[in-house]
Design an enzyme around this catalytic site. Sequence first.
Site, short mmCIF file in Angstrom:
data_model
loop_
_atom_site.label_atom_id
_atom_site.label_comp_id
_atom_site.label_asym_id
_atom_site.label_seq_id
_atom_site.Cartn_x
_atom_site.Cartn_y
_atom_site.Cartn_z
N TYR A 64 39.93 7.58 31.93
CA TYR A 64 38.88 6.97 32.76
C TYR A 64 39.14 5.48 32.93
O TYR A 64 39.03 4.93 34.04
CB TYR A 64 37.55 7.23 32.05
N1 LIG Z 1 26.69 6.63 33.02
C1 LIG Z 1 27.36 5.71 32.34
O1 LIG Z 1 27.19 5.55 31.14
C2 LIG Z 1 28.35 4.83 33.07
C3 LIG Z 1 28.94 3.75 32.39
C4 LIG Z 1 29.84 2.96 33.07
C5 LIG Z 1 30.15 3.22 34.38
N2 LIG Z 1 29.58 4.28 35.02
C6 LIG Z 1 29.92 4.52 36.42
O2 LIG Z 1 28.74 4.46 37.18
C7 LIG Z 1 28.88 5.27 38.35
C8 LIG Z 1 27.70 6.21 38.46
O3 LIG Z 1 27.69 7.04 37.32
P1 LIG Z 1 26.47 7.99 36.93
O4 LIG Z 1 26.34 7.93 35.47
O5 LIG Z 1 25.29 7.72 37.79
O6 LIG Z 1 27.12 9.40 37.27
P2 LIG Z 1 26.57 10.62 38.16
O7 LIG Z 1 27.51 11.74 37.93
O8 LIG Z 1 25.13 10.83 37.90
O9 LIG Z 1 26.76 10.06 39.63
C9 LIG Z 1 28.00 9.94 40.24
C10 LIG Z 1 27.85 10.44 41.66
O10 LIG Z 1 29.11 10.24 42.33
C11 LIG Z 1 29.33 11.38 43.14
N3 LIG Z 1 30.75 11.55 43.38
C12 LIG Z 1 31.73 11.75 42.46
N4 LIG Z 1 32.91 11.93 43.07
C13 LIG Z 1 32.67 11.84 44.42
C14 LIG Z 1 33.48 11.96 45.56
N5 LIG Z 1 34.80 12.24 45.46
N6 LIG Z 1 32.91 11.81 46.78
C15 LIG Z 1 31.58 11.56 46.89
N7 LIG Z 1 30.76 11.44 45.84
C16 LIG Z 1 31.31 11.59 44.61
C17 LIG Z 1 28.78 12.55 42.34
O11 LIG Z 1 28.50 13.68 43.17
C18 LIG Z 1 27.54 11.95 41.70
O12 LIG Z 1 26.37 12.17 42.47
C19 LIG Z 1 30.22 5.97 38.22
O13 LIG Z 1 31.20 5.27 38.93
C20 LIG Z 1 30.51 5.88 36.72
O14 LIG Z 1 31.87 5.96 36.43
C21 LIG Z 1 28.68 5.09 34.38
#
Ligand SMILES: NC(=O)c1ccc[n+]([C@@H]2O[C@H](COP(=O)([O-])OP(=O)(O)OC[C@H]3O[C@@H](n4cnc5c(N)ncnc54)[C@H](O)[C@@H]3O)[C@@H](O)[C@H]2O)c1
Length: 252
Positions: free
Chosen positions: A156
């Site tokens: 990641y």
């Molecule tokens: N949750 C955490 O602890 C955390 C920490 C650091 C960074 N992040 C980052 O924050 C962002 C949001 O994460 P989240 O926790 O809300 O996750 P989540 O899975 O709830 O949301 C991610 C969304 O992105 C969409 N997605 C993924 N691949 C896609 C694609 N190819 N085309 C279109 N849509 C796509 C998914 O359908 C989903 O709705 C992500 O980039 C994640 O890496 C999350």
Amino acid sequence: MRRFEGRTAIVTGAGGAIGAAIARRLGSEGAGLVLADLDDATVDATATQLCEAYAIDVVTVSGDLSDAAVAQAVADAARERFDRIDVLVNNAGGGVILPTEEQTEATLQATLDRNIWTVLRTTLATLPTMREAGYGRIVMIGADSVRNGLDRHAVYNAAKGGVHAFAAGLAREYARAGITVNTVAPCATATPELAAIVARSPEVGEAFTRVIPMGRPAALEEVASAVAFLASDEASFITGQVLGVNGGSTMN
Ligand SMILES: NC(=O)c1ccc[n+]([C@@H]2O[C@H](COP(=O)([O-])OP(=O)(O)OC[C@H]3O[C@@H](n4cnc5c(N)ncnc54)[C@H](O)[C@@H]3O)[C@@H](O)[C@H]2O)c1
């Protein structure tokens, strides 16, 4: 505050936990929204809630943003409905969090597609409109784990590190074009997915929060407010930065 009155913002991954919170924050401050996600049901649900709550104009596009045609459809939808793109929040992503040697061809590919290709495609589709207007705010959702490492996050981090680096390069390239590019790097955030991880294996969840001096995950709204600041006119002299929303996990 109504910092986004008359502005248009694209939020990718807006059907997910953090993306929906970002969309809510920008919409609550008056932005017209283009919400994109792979999952049409969740992104449509976000849009319906925001239209009702804030009486704003919201367009949705569903599809895989690692596909150039889908990313282009998002930019086209913004131009057709709003005739402008002021803000792009590259939030779509998510890790396949596994010990590195348990990663498979499929999980490696999915990690890169979700986190890197979505950002490249959507940014490339959006930049011409921002450049012509001489105005743009691009905010990447990176990850704090890029800077502190984190158990099971190596693959990641390889993808998210590319996002951080892409932002830095773009920030320099577009510094005189009125376009700022910054990264918000959250630590573990209080999403339903995190709750599921903690329920499945408390020791893994504990490892994620142990590195956070404040001793808890970020709230969704805490990530969204940092994004809104960088997406606003208030952040006009800030570009090429990584803003950790991490309870002190890394300190500069
Ligand atoms: N949750 C955490 O602890 C955390 C920490 C650091 C960074 N992040 C980052 O924050 C962002 C949001 O994460 P989240 O926790 O809300 O996750 P989540 O899975 O709830 O949301 C991610 C969304 O992105 C969409 N997605 C993924 N691949 C896609 C694609 N190819 N085309 C279109 N849509 C796509 C998914 O359908 C989903 O709705 C992500 O980039 C994640 O890496 C999350």
